[in-house]
Design a protein around this motif. Structure first.
Motif, short mmCIF file in Angstrom:
data_model
loop_
_atom_site.label_atom_id
_atom_site.label_comp_id
_atom_site.label_asym_id
_atom_site.label_seq_id
_atom_site.Cartn_x
_atom_site.Cartn_y
_atom_site.Cartn_z
N GLU A 48 32.60 40.42 -28.67
CA GLU A 48 32.51 41.30 -27.50
C GLU A 48 31.63 40.64 -26.43
O GLU A 48 30.54 40.18 -26.72
N ASN A 49 32.14 40.56 -25.22
CA ASN A 49 31.42 40.01 -24.06
C ASN A 49 31.15 38.51 -24.14
O ASN A 49 30.36 37.99 -23.35
N ASN A 50 31.74 37.79 -25.09
CA ASN A 50 31.62 36.33 -25.13
C ASN A 50 32.81 35.74 -24.38
O ASN A 50 33.94 36.06 -24.66
N ILE A 51 32.50 34.88 -23.44
CA ILE A 51 33.54 34.21 -22.67
C ILE A 51 33.30 32.70 -22.78
O ILE A 51 32.17 32.24 -22.57
N TYR A 52 34.33 31.97 -23.15
CA TYR A 52 34.24 30.52 -23.20
C TYR A 52 34.88 29.96 -21.95
O TYR A 52 36.02 30.26 -21.64
N HIS A 53 34.12 29.15 -21.22
CA HIS A 53 34.62 28.51 -20.00
C HIS A 53 34.86 27.04 -20.27
O HIS A 53 34.11 26.41 -21.02
N ARG A 54 35.88 26.50 -19.64
CA ARG A 54 36.14 25.07 -19.74
C ARG A 54 35.27 24.37 -18.72
O ARG A 54 35.63 24.16 -17.57
N ILE A 55 34.08 24.00 -19.18
CA ILE A 55 33.13 23.36 -18.28
C ILE A 55 32.11 22.59 -19.12
O ILE A 55 31.76 23.02 -20.22
N GLY A 56 31.68 21.47 -18.64
CA GLY A 56 30.63 20.72 -19.32
C GLY A 56 31.16 19.77 -20.38
O GLY A 56 32.36 19.57 -20.53
N ASN A 57 30.22 19.16 -21.11
CA ASN A 57 30.54 18.15 -22.10
C ASN A 57 29.89 18.43 -23.45
O ASN A 57 29.47 17.52 -24.14
N SER A 58 29.82 19.68 -23.84
CA SER A 58 29.20 20.01 -25.12
C SER A 58 30.13 19.65 -26.27
O SER A 58 31.32 19.35 -26.08
N GLU A 59 29.61 19.68 -27.47
CA GLU A 59 30.41 19.40 -28.66
C GLU A 59 31.59 20.38 -28.76
O GLU A 59 32.70 20.00 -29.13
N LYS A 60 31.35 21.64 -28.42
CA LYS A 60 32.43 22.63 -28.46
C LYS A 60 33.54 22.28 -27.47
O LYS A 60 34.71 22.52 -27.74
N GLU A 61 33.18 21.73 -26.33
CA GLU A 61 34.19 21.32 -25.35
C GLU A 61 35.03 20.16 -25.88
O GLU A 61 36.24 20.15 -25.73
#
Length: 170
Positions: free
Chosen positions: A99-112
């Protein structure tokens, strides 16, 4: 990203393709999103895309300022976040916490990087990629634009996939 994580992500992408009977090359990715229980919304904001839980399903938001190939990759990238990091249909406990978590395509993290790997594996599965590569290769020369055309991705995405799979040299 280590090789075991890369293998797990590729395996998950292939499992999703198989479980939902998605044929490659993927034609209309919007229909795939609907088949998976989501919707796509075009909206101008600070990144190429985002994904969020919406009821029992999900919503992918994409920037209207992308070409078709970039948009397809963005959507596949957001599916990566959905399955890998939000637990959609893979981890109910994690999904319930979204709930209320939004993943944005931005940055260079491991998740990206992980979401990018999922997108590449989803759009260009390794076995299919190799089959296409073998069809278009002439000796040691490979025209990656033909691979990109087959999968309806950018030349850069097709070249990077081949390099990460070890089929093409850096």
């Amino acid at each position: 990203m280590d090789n075991s994580t890369r293998r797990m992500i590729n395996s998950l992408a292939e499992d999703v393709l198989s479980a939902y009977n998605i044929s490659v090359p993927i034609g209309n990715i919007d229909e795939i999103v609907e088949k998976l229980g989501g919707t796509i919304q075009k909206e101008a904001f600070f990144s190429d895309g985002a994904v969020e839980k919406e009821g029992n399903g999900f919503k992918i938001i994409v920037s209207p300022f992308q070409d078709e190939k970039r948009e397809r990759f963005t959507i596949a990238h957001e599916l990566g976040h959905l399955f890998l990091h939000m637990g959609y249909r893979t981890n109910n406990e994690l999904w319930e916490k979204q709930e209320n978590n939004i993943y944005h395509r931005i940055g260079n993290s491991e998740k990206e990087y992980q979401a990018n790997e999922f997108a590449a594996a989803f759009l260009m599965p390794a076995t299919e990629y190799l089959a296409v590569l073998n069809k278009v290769a002439e000796g040691n020369m490979v025209d990656t634009s033909k691979i990109a055309e087959y999968f309806n991705v950018s030349i850069e995405a097709a070249a990077n996939r081949g390099k990460f799979l070890g089929y093409l040299r850096w």
